[in-house]
Design a protein around this motif. Structure first.
Motif, mmCIF file in Angstrom:
data_model
loop_
_atom_site.group_PDB
_atom_site.id
_atom_site.type_symbol
_atom_site.label_atom_id
_atom_site.label_comp_id
_atom_site.label_asym_id
_atom_site.label_seq_id
_atom_site.Cartn_x
_atom_site.Cartn_y
_atom_site.Cartn_z
ATOM 1 N N MET A 1 7.529 15.416 -22.849
ATOM 2 C CA MET A 1 7.613 14.684 -21.597
ATOM 3 C C MET A 1 7.280 15.626 -20.434
ATOM 4 S SD MET A 1 10.719 12.396 -20.159
ATOM 5 C CE MET A 1 10.708 11.852 -18.492
ATOM 6 N N GLU A 2 6.583 15.100 -19.463
ATOM 7 C CA GLU A 2 6.216 15.856 -18.276
ATOM 8 C C GLU A 2 7.457 16.133 -17.415
ATOM 9 O OE1 GLU A 2 3.026 16.741 -17.736
ATOM 10 O OE2 GLU A 2 2.313 15.648 -19.475
ATOM 11 N N GLU A 3 7.514 17.312 -16.791
ATOM 12 C CA GLU A 3 8.638 17.606 -15.887
ATOM 13 C C GLU A 3 8.629 16.646 -14.698
ATOM 14 O OE1 GLU A 3 10.562 21.197 -13.222
ATOM 15 O OE2 GLU A 3 8.690 21.554 -14.273
ATOM 16 N N PHE A 4 7.444 16.429 -14.133
ATOM 17 C CA PHE A 4 7.282 15.473 -13.038
ATOM 18 C C PHE A 4 6.355 14.389 -13.540
ATOM 19 C CE2 PHE A 4 8.357 19.495 -10.985
ATOM 20 C CZ PHE A 4 9.527 19.103 -10.370
ATOM 21 N N ARG A 5 6.887 13.205 -13.695
ATOM 22 C CA ARG A 5 6.271 12.129 -14.456
ATOM 23 C C ARG A 5 5.134 11.392 -13.749
ATOM 24 N NH1 ARG A 5 9.746 7.787 -17.888
ATOM 25 N NH2 ARG A 5 7.988 6.528 -18.595
ATOM 26 N N TYR A 6 5.224 11.239 -12.432
ATOM 27 C CA TYR A 6 4.284 10.357 -11.739
ATOM 28 C C TYR A 6 3.256 11.124 -10.910
ATOM 29 C CZ TYR A 6 7.646 6.852 -13.108
ATOM 30 O OH TYR A 6 8.481 6.054 -13.841
ATOM 31 N N ASP A 7 2.000 10.875 -11.232
ATOM 32 C CA ASP A 7 0.881 11.395 -10.451
ATOM 33 C C ASP A 7 0.697 10.423 -9.284
ATOM 34 O OD1 ASP A 7 -1.509 12.281 -9.412
ATOM 35 O OD2 ASP A 7 -2.678 11.886 -11.219
ATOM 36 N N THR A 8 0.965 10.891 -8.079
ATOM 37 C CA THR A 8 0.951 10.045 -6.889
ATOM 38 C C THR A 8 -0.178 10.487 -5.979
ATOM 39 O OG1 THR A 8 3.364 9.887 -7.079
ATOM 40 C CG2 THR A 8 2.388 9.205 -4.987
ATOM 41 N N GLN A 9 -1.062 9.542 -5.651
ATOM 42 C CA GLN A 9 -2.215 9.848 -4.808
ATOM 43 C C GLN A 9 -2.350 8.762 -3.747
ATOM 44 O OE1 GLN A 9 -5.790 10.700 -7.199
ATOM 45 N NE2 GLN A 9 -4.442 10.644 -8.969
ATOM 46 N N LEU A 10 -2.750 9.175 -2.550
ATOM 47 C CA LEU A 10 -2.941 8.217 -1.473
ATOM 48 C C LEU A 10 -3.690 8.858 -0.314
ATOM 49 C CD1 LEU A 10 -0.105 8.174 0.970
ATOM 50 C CD2 LEU A 10 0.404 9.104 -1.278
ATOM 51 N N LEU A 11 -4.109 8.014 0.594
ATOM 52 C CA LEU A 11 -4.712 8.453 1.844
ATOM 53 C C LEU A 11 -3.797 8.021 2.985
ATOM 54 C CD1 LEU A 11 -8.402 7.360 1.192
ATOM 55 C CD2 LEU A 11 -7.449 9.655 0.983
ATOM 56 N N ILE A 12 -3.715 8.877 4.019
ATOM 57 C CA ILE A 12 -2.952 8.557 5.233
ATOM 58 C C ILE A 12 -3.934 8.568 6.396
ATOM 59 C CG2 ILE A 12 -1.009 9.115 6.730
ATOM 60 C CD1 ILE A 12 -0.009 11.012 4.481
ATOM 61 N N GLU A 13 -4.052 7.437 7.064
ATOM 62 C CA GLU A 13 -4.919 7.364 8.235
ATOM 63 C C GLU A 13 -4.087 7.651 9.481
ATOM 64 O OE1 GLU A 13 -7.640 4.062 10.482
ATOM 65 O OE2 GLU A 13 -7.553 4.032 8.301
ATOM 66 N N GLY A 14 -4.591 8.561 10.333
ATOM 67 C CA GLY A 14 -3.904 8.878 11.586
ATOM 68 C C GLY A 14 -2.685 9.764 11.423
ATOM 69 N N CYS A 15 -2.704 10.659 10.465
ATOM 70 C CA CYS A 15 -1.575 11.565 10.232
ATOM 71 C C CYS A 15 -1.460 12.547 11.401
ATOM 72 C CB CYS A 15 -1.768 12.314 8.925
ATOM 73 S SG CYS A 15 -0.375 13.356 8.458
ATOM 74 N N PRO A 16 -0.288 12.622 12.037
ATOM 75 C CA PRO A 16 -0.146 13.450 13.236
ATOM 76 C C PRO A 16 0.046 14.947 12.994
ATOM 77 C CG PRO A 16 1.927 12.370 12.763
ATOM 78 C CD PRO A 16 0.929 11.878 11.738
ATOM 79 N N ILE A 17 0.194 15.369 11.734
ATOM 80 C CA ILE A 17 0.392 16.793 11.455
ATOM 81 C C ILE A 17 -0.731 17.307 10.569
ATOM 82 C CG2 ILE A 17 2.884 16.731 11.805
ATOM 83 C CD1 ILE A 17 3.314 16.568 8.852
ATOM 84 N N GLY A 64 1.638 7.442 9.150
ATOM 85 C CA GLY A 64 0.414 6.716 9.473
ATOM 86 C C GLY A 64 0.213 5.589 8.486
ATOM 87 N N GLU A 65 -0.945 4.990 8.543
ATOM 88 C CA GLU A 65 -1.257 3.886 7.628
ATOM 89 C C GLU A 65 -1.669 4.466 6.280
ATOM 90 O OE1 GLU A 65 -4.295 0.106 7.252
ATOM 91 O OE2 GLU A 65 -4.079 1.106 9.186
ATOM 92 N N ILE A 66 -0.996 4.020 5.217
ATOM 93 C CA ILE A 66 -1.331 4.517 3.880
ATOM 94 C C ILE A 66 -2.161 3.474 3.134
ATOM 95 C CG2 ILE A 66 0.655 6.059 3.757
ATOM 96 C CD1 ILE A 66 2.030 4.075 1.915
ATOM 97 N N TYR A 67 -3.107 3.978 2.318
ATOM 98 C CA TYR A 67 -3.951 3.091 1.533
ATOM 99 C C TYR A 67 -4.544 3.863 0.353
ATOM 100 C CZ TYR A 67 -7.881 5.116 4.187
ATOM 101 O OH TYR A 67 -8.783 5.978 4.755
ATOM 102 N N ASP A 68 -5.296 3.153 -0.476
ATOM 103 C CA ASP A 68 -5.832 3.719 -1.724
ATOM 104 C C ASP A 68 -4.726 4.427 -2.515
ATOM 105 O OD1 ASP A 68 -8.321 2.723 -1.211
ATOM 106 O OD2 ASP A 68 -9.232 4.630 -0.685
ATOM 107 N N ILE A 69 -3.633 3.722 -2.695
ATOM 108 C CA ILE A 69 -2.450 4.263 -3.366
ATOM 109 C C ILE A 69 -2.598 4.130 -4.874
ATOM 110 C CG2 ILE A 69 0.043 3.998 -3.655
ATOM 111 C CD1 ILE A 69 -0.078 2.663 -0.779
ATOM 112 N N VAL A 70 -2.370 5.249 -5.574
ATOM 113 C CA VAL A 70 -2.391 5.268 -7.035
ATOM 114 C C VAL A 70 -1.150 6.020 -7.497
ATOM 115 C CG1 VAL A 70 -3.606 6.075 -9.093
ATOM 116 C CG2 VAL A 70 -4.913 5.283 -7.104
#
Length: 83
Positions: A1-17, A64-70
């Motif tokens: 089993m993987e130590e960290f199970r979920y591969d999380t990917q996304l885009l943030i539009e307008g990220c202030p940092i 910001g606005e998140i999209y293309d979430i996997v």
């Protein structure tokens, strides 16, 4: 089993940092590995392995606005199942 199970990917539009500050925020807030935070003030790409992807999504949505979430279950994938 993987130590960290979920591969999380996304885009943030307008990220202030910037990407370095965002990476620091991730390291402080979340347990995980394989962090990639790249982009600029228009769009930021996040890739992160974690056991709590919902917390990552909630935080990113506050920036910001998140999209293309996997979110893929790497444990299932390693067993030959759909992730």
């Amino acid at each position: 089993m993987e130590e960290f199970r979920y591969d999380t990917q996304l885009l943030i539009e307008g990220c202030p940092i910037d990407e370095d500050d965002l990476a620091d925020q991730f390291r402080e807030r979340f347990a995980g590995d394989c962090l990639i935070a790249v982009g600029d003030e228009e769009v930021m790409k996040i890739h992160f392995h974690t056991n709590e992807p919902w917390k990552v999504l909630e935080y990113c949505a506050s920036l910001g606005e998140i999209y293309d979430i996997v979110v893929e279950d790497m444990d299932r994938q390693s067993r030959g199942l759909k992730g």
